[in-house]
Design a protein around this motif. Sequence first.
Motif, PDB file in Angstrom:
ATOM      1  N   VAL A  44       0.812  -1.269   0.085  1.00  0.00           N
ATOM      2  CA  VAL A  44      -0.137   0.094   0.085  1.00  0.00           C
ATOM      3  C   VAL A  44       0.739   1.364   0.042  1.00  0.00           C
ATOM      4  CG1 VAL A  44      -0.066   0.049   2.544  1.00  0.00           C
ATOM      5  CG2 VAL A  44      -1.978   1.141   1.072  1.00  0.00           C
ATOM      6  N   ALA A  45       1.960   1.355   0.829  1.00  0.00           N
ATOM      7  CA  ALA A  45       2.866   2.429   0.850  1.00  0.00           C
ATOM      8  C   ALA A  45       3.288   2.836  -0.863  1.00  0.00           C
ATOM      9  CB  ALA A  45       3.662   2.335   1.760  1.00  0.00           C
ATOM     10  N   SER A  46       3.870   1.484  -1.317  1.00  0.00           N
ATOM     11  CA  SER A  46       4.603   1.775  -2.470  1.00  0.00           C
ATOM     12  C   SER A  46       3.367   2.044  -3.476  1.00  0.00           C
ATOM     13  CB  SER A  46       5.089   0.291  -2.945  1.00  0.00           C
ATOM     14  OG  SER A  46       6.213  -0.225  -2.000  1.00  0.00           O
ATOM     15  N   ASP A  47       2.291   1.757  -3.534  1.00  0.00           N
ATOM     16  CA  ASP A  47       1.329   2.066  -4.250  1.00  0.00           C
ATOM     17  C   ASP A  47       1.031   3.571  -4.202  1.00  0.00           C
ATOM     18  OD1 ASP A  47      -0.820   1.735  -6.307  1.00  0.00           O
ATOM     19  OD2 ASP A  47      -1.999   0.459  -5.012  1.00  0.00           O
ATOM     20  N   LEU A  48       0.717   4.216  -3.114  1.00  0.00           N
ATOM     21  CA  LEU A  48       0.660   5.525  -2.680  1.00  0.00           C
ATOM     22  C   LEU A  48       1.920   6.393  -3.297  1.00  0.00           C
ATOM     23  CD1 LEU A  48      -0.664   5.373   0.967  1.00  0.00           C
ATOM     24  CD2 LEU A  48      -2.200   6.067  -1.139  1.00  0.00           C
ATOM     25  N   VAL A  49       2.962   5.833  -3.042  1.00  0.00           N
ATOM     26  CA  VAL A  49       3.908   6.685  -3.350  1.00  0.00           C
ATOM     27  C   VAL A  49       4.150   6.728  -5.216  1.00  0.00           C
ATOM     28  CG1 VAL A  49       6.743   6.844  -3.278  1.00  0.00           C
ATOM     29  CG2 VAL A  49       5.257   6.503  -1.405  1.00  0.00           C
ATOM     30  N   SER A  50       4.311   5.748  -5.571  1.00  0.00           N
ATOM     31  CA  SER A  50       4.258   5.469  -6.949  1.00  0.00           C
ATOM     32  C   SER A  50       3.146   6.254  -7.852  1.00  0.00           C
ATOM     33  CB  SER A  50       4.535   4.154  -7.812  1.00  0.00           C
ATOM     34  OG  SER A  50       3.208   3.367  -7.455  1.00  0.00           O
ATOM     35  N   THR A  51       1.890   6.399  -7.198  1.00  0.00           N
ATOM     36  CA  THR A  51       0.884   6.961  -7.756  1.00  0.00           C
ATOM     37  C   THR A  51       0.949   8.130  -7.747  1.00  0.00           C
ATOM     38  OG1 THR A  51      -0.767   4.997  -7.339  1.00  0.00           O
ATOM     39  CG2 THR A  51      -1.654   7.273  -7.776  1.00  0.00           C
ATOM     40  N   ALA A  52       1.286   8.868  -6.409  1.00  0.00           N
ATOM     41  CA  ALA A  52       1.424  10.275  -6.166  1.00  0.00           C
ATOM     42  C   ALA A  52       2.460  10.913  -7.142  1.00  0.00           C
ATOM     43  CB  ALA A  52       1.854  10.699  -4.810  1.00  0.00           C
ATOM     44  N   LEU A  53       3.763   9.892  -7.353  1.00  0.00           N
ATOM     45  CA  LEU A  53       4.875  10.501  -8.178  1.00  0.00           C
ATOM     46  C   LEU A  53       4.398  10.542  -9.554  1.00  0.00           C
ATOM     47  CD1 LEU A  53       7.810   8.740  -6.363  1.00  0.00           C
ATOM     48  CD2 LEU A  53       7.496  11.243  -6.417  1.00  0.00           C
ATOM     49  N   SER A  54       3.690   9.572  -9.961  1.00  0.00           N
ATOM     50  CA  SER A  54       3.266   9.518 -11.446  1.00  0.00           C
ATOM     51  C   SER A  54       2.611  10.705 -11.836  1.00  0.00           C
ATOM     52  CB  SER A  54       2.429   8.103 -11.642  1.00  0.00           C
ATOM     53  OG  SER A  54       1.882   8.166 -12.867  1.00  0.00           O
ATOM     54  N   ARG A  55       1.414  11.097 -10.765  1.00  0.00           N
ATOM     55  CA  ARG A  55       0.408  12.176 -11.110  1.00  0.00           C
ATOM     56  C   ARG A  55       1.286  13.447 -10.975  1.00  0.00           C
ATOM     57  NH1 ARG A  55      -5.037  11.223  -8.182  1.00  0.00           N
ATOM     58  NH2 ARG A  55      -5.284  13.643  -8.168  1.00  0.00           N
ATOM     59  N   ALA A  56       2.347  13.416 -10.281  1.00  0.00           N
ATOM     60  CA  ALA A  56       3.521  14.599 -10.400  1.00  0.00           C
ATOM     61  C   ALA A  56       4.317  14.839 -11.538  1.00  0.00           C
ATOM     62  CB  ALA A  56       4.240  14.722  -9.071  1.00  0.00           C
ATOM     63  N   GLY A  57       4.006  13.511 -12.406  1.00  0.00           N
ATOM     64  CA  GLY A  57       4.869  13.696 -13.730  1.00  0.00           C
ATOM     65  C   GLY A  57       6.139  12.750 -13.433  1.00  0.00           C
ATOM     66  N   TYR A  58       6.454  11.847 -12.582  1.00  0.00           N
ATOM     67  CA  TYR A  58       7.420  11.150 -12.614  1.00  0.00           C
ATOM     68  C   TYR A  58       7.307   9.857 -12.863  1.00  0.00           C
ATOM     69  CZ  TYR A  58       9.840  15.255 -10.010  1.00  0.00           C
ATOM     70  OH  TYR A  58      10.316  16.578  -9.636  1.00  0.00           O
ATOM     71  N   SER A  59       8.318   9.172 -13.623  1.00  0.00           N
ATOM     72  CA  SER A  59       7.923   7.502 -13.764  1.00  0.00           C
ATOM     73  C   SER A  59       9.202   6.981 -12.799  1.00  0.00           C
ATOM     74  CB  SER A  59       8.719   7.127 -15.077  1.00  0.00           C
ATOM     75  OG  SER A  59       9.828   7.644 -15.443  1.00  0.00           O
ATOM     76  N   SER A  60       8.866   5.985 -12.293  1.00  0.00           N
ATOM     77  CA  SER A  60       9.706   5.321 -11.286  1.00  0.00           C
ATOM     78  C   SER A  60      10.023   3.639 -11.479  1.00  0.00           C
ATOM     79  CB  SER A  60       9.174   5.667 -10.012  1.00  0.00           C
ATOM     80  OG  SER A  60       7.687   4.914  -9.750  1.00  0.00           O
ATOM     81  N   THR A  61      10.980   3.064 -10.829  1.00  0.00           N
ATOM     82  CA  THR A  61      11.245   1.771 -10.906  1.00  0.00           C
ATOM     83  C   THR A  61      11.410   1.535  -9.209  1.00  0.00           C
ATOM     84  OG1 THR A  61      13.706   1.982 -10.840  1.00  0.00           O
ATOM     85  CG2 THR A  61      12.595   1.748 -12.918  1.00  0.00           C
ATOM     86  N   TYR A  62      11.083   0.324  -8.725  1.00  0.00           N
ATOM     87  CA  TYR A  62      10.895  -0.142  -7.607  1.00  0.00           C
ATOM     88  C   TYR A  62      11.990  -1.215  -7.153  1.00  0.00           C
ATOM     89  CZ  TYR A  62       9.049  -2.117  -3.264  1.00  0.00           C
ATOM     90  OH  TYR A  62       8.978  -2.594  -1.808  1.00  0.00           O
ATOM     91  N   ALA A  63      12.903  -0.989  -6.141  1.00  0.00           N
ATOM     92  CA  ALA A  63      13.950  -2.042  -5.695  1.00  0.00           C
ATOM     93  C   ALA A  63      13.361  -2.251  -4.514  1.00  0.00           C
ATOM     94  CB  ALA A  63      15.117  -1.624  -5.638  1.00  0.00           C
ATOM     95  N   GLN A  64      13.770  -3.652  -3.985  1.00  0.00           N
ATOM     96  CA  GLN A  64      13.460  -4.216  -2.316  1.00  0.00           C
ATOM     97  C   GLN A  64      14.540  -4.560  -1.931  1.00  0.00           C
ATOM     98  OE1 GLN A  64       9.357  -5.348  -1.214  1.00  0.00           O
ATOM     99  NE2 GLN A  64      10.440  -7.274  -0.691  1.00  0.00           N
TER     100      GLN A  64
END
Length: 244
Positions: A44-64
Motif C-alpha cells: 500500500v505504501a509503494s502504491d501510494l508513493v508511485s501513484t503520487a509521483l506519477s501524478r506529479a509527472g515522474y516515472s519510477s522503478t522499485y527495488a526491495q
Amino acid sequence: MTGLRTCLLSLVLLPLYGVAAETLRLVADPWPPFNDQALLNNGVASDLVSTALSRAGYSSTYAQVPWERAVRGLQQDIYDVLINAWYTDERATFGHYSQPYLVNRIRFLQRKGSQISFKQLPDLYPYSIAVVRGYAYSSEFDQDTRLTKVGVVGFAMGARMLHARRVQLTLEDELVARFHLSRELASIRDQLEFLPQPLSENGLHILVSRNHPQHQQIADAFNKAIEAMRADGSYAQIFQRHGL
C-alpha cells in the motif's frame, strides 16, 4: 510565432510540476502490508508513493532490499527515493523529507499473560526488547541506553524470539504486526498480545537523496500530489483495494 512561444512556455513550466527527464529509483525494505514485492503494486505504501509521483509527472522503478542496504544505497546514490522513512535528524543530513503521507502506530508485544506494565520507558528497563536493526522507533526510545535492545533483521524474527522466551518484548507498527500474525506467524499468534499503550505514532515520509539536484522539487511535487489524492478520494481507494 505563437507555436514557438507555447513550446518555450511549456519548457519553462515543466520543472514546476515535477516532470523529470529521468526515472526515479525507488527503494524500500520488505515491510508488508506497506512494502512487499509479493503484494499488489508492491504494497500500500509503494502504491501510494508511485501513484503520487506519477501524478506529479515522474516515472519510477522499485527495488526491495534489507533496510540498512536501502539507507546505504540512498547515501551512495544507488537510489533516489526511500519510500518508507520515519524522521530522524541523522537521515535528514543526507535526505530531504516529504510531508508524512500516512501515520504508523508503534506498539509493543509481549507473551500472553506476561503482565508487563508500560506507562513510561523506565518501566521497560528490566526487559529485553527485540528491535529491527537500523529502525528509528521514537527519539526517546532510540536514545535511551538503559533499555536492553536485541537487534534482529525483521519483525517476524523478533516475534519468534519473543515466543521462544529469548526476549520479553518486541515492537512494530500495529498494521505490520497484525499482517504477519495473520500469515506466517499464525501458529504463535494466540501466544502473543499487544500492550495497551503505544510507544509512539510516527509519520511515514519519502526521503529523497540530497545527491539528486531536484530533491526539494521532487518532495514538493509529491506533497501536492498526495494532497490532491486525499481530496479526490483516490488516496482512500488505494487503501480499500489493499483491504485496509
